[in-house]
Scaffold this motif. Structure first.
Motif, PDB file in Angstrom:
ATOM      1  N   ALA A 189      32.027  22.181  41.528  1.00 14.83           N
ATOM      2  CA  ALA A 189      31.110  23.311  41.649  1.00 14.83           C
ATOM      3  C   ALA A 189      30.450  23.688  40.330  1.00 14.83           C
ATOM      4  CB  ALA A 189      31.851  24.516  42.214  1.00 14.83           C
ATOM      5  N   HIS A 190      31.197  23.621  39.256  1.00 14.58           N
ATOM      6  CA  HIS A 190      30.643  24.007  37.955  1.00 14.58           C
ATOM      7  C   HIS A 190      31.071  22.984  36.918  1.00 14.58           C
ATOM      8  CE1 HIS A 190      30.677  26.791  34.224  1.00 14.58           C
ATOM      9  NE2 HIS A 190      29.482  26.252  34.365  1.00 14.58           N
ATOM     10  N   ILE A 191      30.097  22.408  36.259  1.00 13.90           N
ATOM     11  CA  ILE A 191      30.361  21.482  35.162  1.00 13.90           C
ATOM     12  C   ILE A 191      29.862  22.143  33.885  1.00 13.90           C
ATOM     13  CG2 ILE A 191      29.923  19.204  34.187  1.00 13.90           C
ATOM     14  CD1 ILE A 191      29.442  18.168  36.981  1.00 13.90           C
ATOM     15  N   PRO A 192      30.769  22.658  33.060  1.00 12.75           N
ATOM     16  CA  PRO A 192      30.335  23.296  31.810  1.00 12.75           C
ATOM     17  C   PRO A 192      29.586  22.303  30.924  1.00 12.75           C
ATOM     18  CG  PRO A 192      32.635  23.803  32.301  1.00 12.75           C
ATOM     19  CD  PRO A 192      32.222  22.707  33.247  1.00 12.75           C
ATOM     20  N   PRO A 193      28.866  22.806  29.949  1.00 11.16           N
ATOM     21  CA  PRO A 193      28.134  21.905  29.057  1.00 11.16           C
ATOM     22  C   PRO A 193      29.053  20.855  28.440  1.00 11.16           C
ATOM     23  CG  PRO A 193      27.461  24.170  28.688  1.00 11.16           C
ATOM     24  CD  PRO A 193      28.624  24.228  29.622  1.00 11.16           C
ATOM     25  N   THR A 194      28.551  19.649  28.362  1.00 16.28           N
ATOM     26  CA  THR A 194      29.291  18.536  27.786  1.00 16.28           C
ATOM     27  C   THR A 194      28.807  18.296  26.358  1.00 16.28           C
ATOM     28  OG1 THR A 194      27.688  16.858  28.449  1.00 16.28           O
ATOM     29  CG2 THR A 194      29.335  17.530  30.098  1.00 16.28           C
ATOM     30  N   PRO A 195      29.490  17.419  25.620  1.00 20.21           N
ATOM     31  CA  PRO A 195      28.991  17.088  24.276  1.00 20.21           C
ATOM     32  C   PRO A 195      27.572  16.521  24.287  1.00 20.21           C
ATOM     33  CG  PRO A 195      31.265  16.390  24.510  1.00 20.21           C
ATOM     34  CD  PRO A 195      30.825  16.837  25.875  1.00 20.21           C
ATOM     35  N   ALA A 196      27.164  15.990  25.446  1.00 15.92           N
ATOM     36  CA  ALA A 196      25.815  15.422  25.535  1.00 15.92           C
ATOM     37  C   ALA A 196      24.740  16.479  25.802  1.00 15.92           C
ATOM     38  CB  ALA A 196      25.775  14.367  26.644  1.00 15.92           C
ATOM     39  N   SER A 197      25.158  17.716  26.052  1.00 17.24           N
ATOM     40  CA  SER A 197      24.186  18.753  26.414  1.00 17.24           C
ATOM     41  C   SER A 197      23.156  18.983  25.316  1.00 17.24           C
ATOM     42  CB  SER A 197      24.908  20.064  26.725  1.00 17.24           C
ATOM     43  OG  SER A 197      25.766  19.920  27.828  1.00 17.24           O
ATOM     44  N   THR A 220      22.236  16.924  23.041  1.00 12.06           N
ATOM     45  CA  THR A 220      21.374  15.741  22.965  1.00 12.06           C
ATOM     46  C   THR A 220      20.302  15.785  24.044  1.00 12.06           C
ATOM     47  OG1 THR A 220      23.190  14.431  22.072  1.00 12.06           O
ATOM     48  CG2 THR A 220      21.337  13.222  23.030  1.00 12.06           C
ATOM     49  N   TYR A 221      20.717  16.184  25.249  1.00 14.97           N
ATOM     50  CA  TYR A 221      19.757  16.269  26.351  1.00 14.97           C
ATOM     51  C   TYR A 221      18.714  17.346  26.073  1.00 14.97           C
ATOM     52  CZ  TYR A 221      17.889  16.482  31.067  1.00 14.97           C
ATOM     53  OH  TYR A 221      17.043  16.460  32.142  1.00 14.97           O
ATOM     54  N   ALA A 222      19.167  18.482  25.545  1.00 10.92           N
ATOM     55  CA  ALA A 222      18.228  19.554  25.211  1.00 10.92           C
ATOM     56  C   ALA A 222      17.228  19.082  24.157  1.00 10.92           C
ATOM     57  CB  ALA A 222      18.998  20.775  24.716  1.00 10.92           C
ATOM     58  N   ASP A 223      17.724  18.353  23.166  1.00 11.90           N
ATOM     59  CA  ASP A 223      16.834  17.825  22.128  1.00 11.90           C
ATOM     60  C   ASP A 223      15.833  16.839  22.724  1.00 11.90           C
ATOM     61  OD1 ASP A 223      18.117  19.322  20.225  1.00 11.90           O
ATOM     62  OD2 ASP A 223      19.386  17.682  19.501  1.00 11.90           O
ATOM     63  N   TRP A 224      16.302  16.013  23.677  1.00  7.33           N
ATOM     64  CA  TRP A 224      15.410  15.045  24.320  1.00  7.33           C
ATOM     65  C   TRP A 224      14.284  15.761  25.064  1.00  7.33           C
ATOM     66  CZ3 TRP A 224      14.009  14.216  29.402  1.00  7.33           C
ATOM     67  CH2 TRP A 224      13.313  13.028  29.658  1.00  7.33           C
ATOM     68  N   PRO A 275      22.413  28.078  48.968  1.00  9.40           N
ATOM     69  CA  PRO A 275      23.357  28.321  47.869  1.00  9.40           C
ATOM     70  C   PRO A 275      22.808  27.845  46.531  1.00  9.40           C
ATOM     71  CG  PRO A 275      24.131  26.566  49.330  1.00  9.40           C
ATOM     72  CD  PRO A 275      22.979  27.202  50.005  1.00  9.40           C
ATOM     73  N   LEU A 276      23.215  28.551  45.494  1.00 14.56           N
ATOM     74  CA  LEU A 276      22.704  28.265  44.157  1.00 14.56           C
ATOM     75  C   LEU A 276      23.055  26.847  43.717  1.00 14.56           C
ATOM     76  CD1 LEU A 276      21.403  29.162  41.466  1.00 14.56           C
ATOM     77  CD2 LEU A 276      23.680  29.978  40.771  1.00 14.56           C
ATOM     78  N   VAL A 277      22.045  26.138  43.271  1.00 14.02           N
ATOM     79  CA  VAL A 277      22.213  24.842  42.617  1.00 14.02           C
ATOM     80  C   VAL A 277      21.265  24.813  41.426  1.00 14.02           C
ATOM     81  CG1 VAL A 277      21.905  22.342  42.783  1.00 14.02           C
ATOM     82  CG2 VAL A 277      22.861  23.599  44.725  1.00 14.02           C
ATOM     83  N   ILE A 278      21.805  24.557  40.258  1.00 10.87           N
ATOM     84  CA  ILE A 278      20.997  24.275  39.071  1.00 10.87           C
ATOM     85  C   ILE A 278      21.660  23.085  38.389  1.00 10.87           C
ATOM     86  CG2 ILE A 278      20.138  25.057  36.834  1.00 10.87           C
ATOM     87  CD1 ILE A 278      18.834  26.584  39.048  1.00 10.87           C
ATOM     88  N   GLU A 279      21.019  21.941  38.473  1.00 11.12           N
ATOM     89  CA  GLU A 279      21.557  20.725  37.867  1.00 11.12           C
ATOM     90  C   GLU A 279      20.551  20.189  36.858  1.00 11.12           C
ATOM     91  OE1 GLU A 279      24.536  18.522  40.743  1.00 11.12           O
ATOM     92  OE2 GLU A 279      22.471  18.224  41.364  1.00 11.12           O
ATOM     93  N   VAL A 280      20.937  20.244  35.608  1.00 13.62           N
ATOM     94  CA  VAL A 280      20.068  19.728  34.560  1.00 13.62           C
ATOM     95  C   VAL A 280      20.562  18.372  34.075  1.00 13.62           C
ATOM     96  CG1 VAL A 280      18.953  20.242  32.367  1.00 13.62           C
ATOM     97  CG2 VAL A 280      19.595  22.108  33.882  1.00 13.62           C
ATOM     98  N   GLU A 281      21.865  18.252  33.886  1.00  6.74           N
ATOM     99  CA  GLU A 281      22.426  17.004  33.363  1.00  6.74           C
ATOM    100  C   GLU A 281      22.945  16.062  34.440  1.00  6.74           C
ATOM    101  OE1 GLU A 281      24.633  16.614  29.567  1.00  6.74           O
ATOM    102  OE2 GLU A 281      24.930  18.761  29.820  1.00  6.74           O
ATOM    103  N   ARG A 282      23.496  16.611  35.518  1.00  2.61           N
ATOM    104  CA  ARG A 282      24.182  15.772  36.498  1.00  2.61           C
ATOM    105  C   ARG A 282      23.230  14.709  37.060  1.00  2.61           C
ATOM    106  NH1 ARG A 282      28.723  18.164  40.278  1.00  2.61           N
ATOM    107  NH2 ARG A 282      27.315  19.931  40.414  1.00  2.61           N
ATOM    108  N   THR A 283      23.762  13.545  37.323  1.00  2.00           N
ATOM    109  CA  THR A 283      22.922  12.408  37.708  1.00  2.00           C
ATOM    110  C   THR A 283      22.282  12.573  39.078  1.00  2.00           C
ATOM    111  OG1 THR A 283      24.883  11.268  38.562  1.00  2.00           O
ATOM    112  CG2 THR A 283      24.203  10.775  36.297  1.00  2.00           C
ATOM    113  N   GLY A 284      22.630  13.630  39.819  1.00  2.62           N
ATOM    114  CA  GLY A 284      22.004  13.824  41.121  1.00  2.62           C
ATOM    115  C   GLY A 284      20.506  14.023  41.026  1.00  2.62           C
TER     116      GLY A 284
END
Length: 243
Positions: free
Chosen positions: A80-88, A90-94, A133-142
């Motif tokens: 349900a919730h994936i907190p920011p990862t170390p790659a977050s 990097t993704y924001a910078d991208w 239902p709330l969904v906000i996926e920025v990093e997840r591969t979906g």
């Protein structure tokens, strides 16, 4: 305009609507040195409050026996919730490099909140997936942006007049969430130099306004046609923080 140095303290003291109004009135000027740092602090505080809300909702649903699952026939279990990862970061910078300007609220969400997926089935509310239902996926591969970006870039090349704006997909629409045919994904418009982004779902609206609407309904803003929704909602909204 009130001094930007007071934005964060005013936001924390309850003057949230006024602060967001002032930030939005600035438009792209919010990036100017005299405004940018304090504006980002407000957006970061918004994201911390949003994460608080998400963690409460997920915990309460889990205690109810809610099954978080994909919007497919197999109802594949989902986190349900994936907190920011170390790659977050990097993704924001991208995103920043690719689009030059990304709304501050989206950058704060990536760095502080992570991904959320509330689609699933409640044991006492079987039509919960119909409530958008709330969904906000920025990093997840979906919802990887690359395929969408390739299609957008091809349209820009092949179709004269194609907009320079790109809608970064963040969630399936409410029909796809309940595993039926629907429309385009919900997303956020890029590039955008403003503090808060334009969130596109049924109609465009500020990202924070959308989140406030969703949280005011416990993460399930759309009427599902089941009276059980209101009992669940009553318990979910308790102690959620306005953004």
């Amino acid at each position: 305009m009130v001094s930007p140095s007071s934005w964060l303290s005013r936001y924390q003291s309850g003057q949230r609507k006024q602060v967001w109004h002032e930030l939005r009135q600035l438009g792209g000027r919010v990036r100017e040195p005299e405004f940018a740092q304090e504006a980002q602090l407000v957006c970061d505080e918004m994201a911390r409050r949003a994460r608080h809300n998400i963690e409460l909702i997920v915990d309460r649903l889990s205690n109810d026996g809610y099954r978080f699952h994909a919007n497919n026939d197999d109802q594949t279990p989902m986190q349900a919730h994936i907190p920011p990862t170390p790659a977050s970061a990097t993704y924001a910078d991208w995103l920043q490099q690719r689009f030059d300007t990304v709304p501050m609220t989206l950058m704060s969400w990536i760095r502080i909140v992570g991904d959320v997926w509330l689609v699933g089935t409640h044991p006492h509310w079987p039509t919960s997936a119909s409530a958008d239902p709330l969904v906000i996926e920025v990093e997840r591969t979906g919802y990887p942006p690359e395929s969408s970006m390739r299609a957008w870039l091809e349209r820009r090349t092949d179709v004269p007049g194609t907009s320079d704006l790109f809608e970064l997909p963040l969630a399936p629409d409410r029909f796809h969430k309940e595993n039926t045919s629907g429309g385009s994904p919900y997303g956020i418009v890029l590039p955008d130099s403003c503090a808060d982004g334009s969130f596109t779902w049924d109609t465009p609206m500020p990202f924070v306004s959308y989140l406030n609407w969703v949280f005011s309904n416990g993460g399930f803003p759309w009427p599902s046609g089941d009276d059980a929704q209101w009992d669940v909602r009553y318990r979910l909204v308790k102690d959620l923080l306005p953004l």
